[in-house]
Design an enzyme around this catalytic site. Structure first.
Site, PDB file in Angstrom:
ATOM      1  N   HIS A 131      19.597  65.635  14.386  1.00  0.00           N
ATOM      2  CA  HIS A 131      19.615  66.964  13.771  1.00  0.00           C
ATOM      3  C   HIS A 131      20.081  66.787  12.320  1.00  0.00           C
ATOM      4  O   HIS A 131      20.841  65.867  12.013  1.00  0.00           O
ATOM      5  CB  HIS A 131      20.615  67.824  14.557  1.00  0.00           C
ATOM      6  CG  HIS A 131      20.671  69.268  14.155  1.00  0.00           C
ATOM      7  ND1 HIS A 131      21.344  69.698  13.036  1.00  0.00           N
ATOM      8  CD2 HIS A 131      20.157  70.369  14.736  1.00  0.00           C
ATOM      9  CE1 HIS A 131      21.247  71.020  12.946  1.00  0.00           C
ATOM     10  NE2 HIS A 131      20.525  71.454  13.971  1.00  0.00           N
ATOM     11  N   ASP A 208      27.361  62.931  18.003  1.00  0.00           N
ATOM     12  CA  ASP A 208      27.053  64.356  17.971  1.00  0.00           C
ATOM     13  C   ASP A 208      26.841  64.801  19.418  1.00  0.00           C
ATOM     14  O   ASP A 208      25.836  64.458  20.053  1.00  0.00           O
ATOM     15  CB  ASP A 208      25.789  64.583  17.125  1.00  0.00           C
ATOM     16  CG  ASP A 208      25.360  66.048  17.099  1.00  0.00           C
ATOM     17  OD1 ASP A 208      25.906  66.852  17.873  1.00  0.00           O
ATOM     18  OD2 ASP A 208      24.449  66.379  16.305  1.00  0.00           O
ATOM     19  N   CYS A 372      15.284  71.586  12.925  1.00  0.00           N
ATOM     20  CA  CYS A 372      16.269  70.922  12.050  1.00  0.00           C
ATOM     21  C   CYS A 372      16.227  69.408  12.251  1.00  0.00           C
ATOM     22  O   CYS A 372      17.284  68.749  12.305  1.00  0.00           O
ATOM     23  CB  CYS A 372      17.681  71.449  12.274  1.00  0.00           C
ATOM     24  SG  CYS A 372      17.830  73.204  11.990  1.00  0.00           S
TER      25      CYS A 372
HETATM   26  N1  PLP Z   1      23.497  68.709  16.293  1.00  0.00           N
HETATM   27  C1  PLP Z   1      22.581  69.036  17.215  1.00  0.00           C
HETATM   28  C2  PLP Z   1      22.005  67.961  18.086  1.00  0.00           C
HETATM   29  C3  PLP Z   1      22.157  70.366  17.353  1.00  0.00           C
HETATM   30  O1  PLP Z   1      21.240  70.685  18.266  1.00  0.00           O
HETATM   31  C4  PLP Z   1      22.728  71.359  16.514  1.00  0.00           C
HETATM   32  C5  PLP Z   1      22.279  72.763  16.592  1.00  0.00           C
HETATM   33  O2  PLP Z   1      21.120  73.048  16.787  1.00  0.00           O
HETATM   34  C6  PLP Z   1      23.694  70.965  15.588  1.00  0.00           C
HETATM   35  C7  PLP Z   1      24.047  69.636  15.500  1.00  0.00           C
HETATM   36  C8  PLP Z   1      24.338  71.960  14.666  1.00  0.00           C
HETATM   37  O3  PLP Z   1      25.143  72.839  15.360  1.00  0.00           O
HETATM   38  P1  PLP Z   1      25.820  74.095  14.611  1.00  0.00           P
HETATM   39  O4  PLP Z   1      24.697  74.764  13.857  1.00  0.00           O
HETATM   40  O5  PLP Z   1      26.324  74.929  15.724  1.00  0.00           O
HETATM   41  O6  PLP Z   1      26.858  73.572  13.723  1.00  0.00           O
END
Ligand code: PLP
Length: 414
Positions: A131, A208, A372
């Protein structure tokens, strides 16, 4: 491994669904089929009511007031930290920084851990399937320091090529990063093995966990990582909640990222001293009611149990995969041997966004787009995919309704 689609275990999904008020609403006159759980999950009544009760009964600021309400709010907020620490088996509650989500957590590590250490020529290792929250913060700080960001490759099935990740753990790498579960592909990465290899080379590992915590029990000590980031709104909690767990030695060595109230010991114009961890990283008034809700979300997971949740979701995943595979011209993107219940796919001759828009009119909520994850889209050579992401409150009947709707809208676009 995925459970066979033909052997459903007993799981009282209807009883669970009754706990989620939103699931009974209609959309465009149709019963809602909510398959956008990787984007954000729905919330059980217990979470909504916990937040409601907080504002009705206990609202006050934390760590400041000596009055009873202040004590109650502080106890509730700090209680959420205890619960989260126990939820991921952190060795100490003081190693848990409460954040607005994963994005704040990775940025905190980028600016407070990585930036002061990076020198020209150094690198941060991440992967092609991340992401943007696990790519862009590294690029921002690497750019400032004259360092680079390297990305370990994946194969066509959407699996990390682990040998190559390990081979890329060279001496100039000062931080390694990996997602535990891909938000696009559902791929589960072998974090323990990666952590072992990082440890041998003295390279700290950030995981993550955004898409892992909603589906499986997490034990940061067993994983063996150095940093673990998670977000609350994908795990039944409110938006604007999340956490960074980090080993105490890292947190002690990291300077504060945000400055302000709540994070200081003494402020003087000659120089300010900071509070102990975790408070030195929590400047300003936090999302108190949000963390009250997140604590209730953890209680909810624990009342259902991850064994039951995982077994049910794996059955749904196998069933949905089987049903989708029957559709002519449909290609699943991401066929890793170990997956969580996330299915990205494309249908020949139809745009993902058009399909998602028409599915919405049928009451089916799925996500279309790049999720994303631009580098992952570039790897597969597509601008976007359609993504159905399931949760333990979804049913086989909803999968059937989704397939019927998909066949219908596919016809409209052909
Ligand atoms: N990492 C992963 C794998 C995600 O799916 C997401 C959200 O879609 C995020 C990070 C970011 O999360 P947040 O927008 O809640 O900070």
């Amino acid at each position: 491994m995925n459970a066979p689609a033909s052997t459903p275990t007993v799981f009282d999904v209807q009883r669970i669904r009754a706990d989620f008020p939103l699931l009974s609403r209609t959309v465009h006159g149709k019963p809602l089929v909510y398959f956008d759980n990787a984007n954000t999950s729905q919330k059980p009544l217990s979470v909504i009511e916990a937040m409601n009760a907080h504002y009705r009964q206990h609202n006050a600021n934390v760590s400041r007031a000596v009055h009873l309400l202040g004590e109650e709010a502080t106890a509730a907020y700090e209680g959420a930290r205890d619960k989260l620490a126990q939820f991921i088996n952190a060795p100490s509650r003081n190693e848990l920084i409460l954040t607005s989500g994963t994005t704040q957590a990775t940025n905190l590590v980028a600016y407070s851990y990585a930036l002061p250490r990076l020198k020209p020529g150094d690198a941060i290792l991440t992967t092609v399937m991340e992401h943007h929250a696990n790519i862009v913060p590294w690029q921002l700080v690497a750019g400032r320091a004259g360092a680079t960001v390297k990305a370990a490759p994946i194969n066509q099935r959407g699996e990390l090529i682990v040998e190559q990740y390990i081979a890329m753990l060279t001496p100039e790498v000062k931080l390694a990063c990996v997602t535990q579960v891909s938000n696009v592909l559902g791929t589960v990465n072998p974090v323990r093995e990666i952590a072992r290899e990082c440890k041998k080379r003295g390279i700290p590992l950030l995981v993550d966990g955004s898409q892992a915590v909603p589906h499986r029990p997490v034990d940061v000590q067993a994983l063996g990582c150095d940093f673990y980031a998670l977000t609350g709104h994908k795990m039944l909690g409110p938006t604007g909640t999340g956490a960074l767990w980090a080993k105490r030695e890292h947190l002690e060595a990291m300077p504060p990222f945000f400055g302000g109230g709540e994070m200081i010991r003494e402020v003087r114009f000659e120089g300010t001293t900071f509070a102990e961890v975790p408070h030195k990283f929590e400047a300003g008034t936090p999302n108190i009611a949000g963390f009250v809700g997140l604590a209730a979300a953890i209680d909810y997971y624990q009342s259902v149990g991850f064994d039951a949740i995982h077994a049910w979701e794996q059955q749904l995943l196998a069933y949905a995969t089987e049903r989708l595979s029957e559709i002519p011209g449909l290609r699943i993107v991401g066929e890793a041997a170990e997956k969580e219940a996330v299915i990205s796919f494309l249908i020949e001759g139809a745009q993902a966004t058009d399909l998602a828009t028409l599915l919405d009119l049928q009451g089916v909520a799925v996500r279309s787009g790049h999720h994303c994850a631009h580098p992952l889209m570039q790897f597969f050579g597509v601008p976007s995919t359609l993504r159905a992401s399931l949760a333990f409150y979804n049913t086989r009947e909803e999968v059937d309704e989704f397939i019927v709707a998909l066949l219908k809208v596919r016809k409209l676009l052909m």
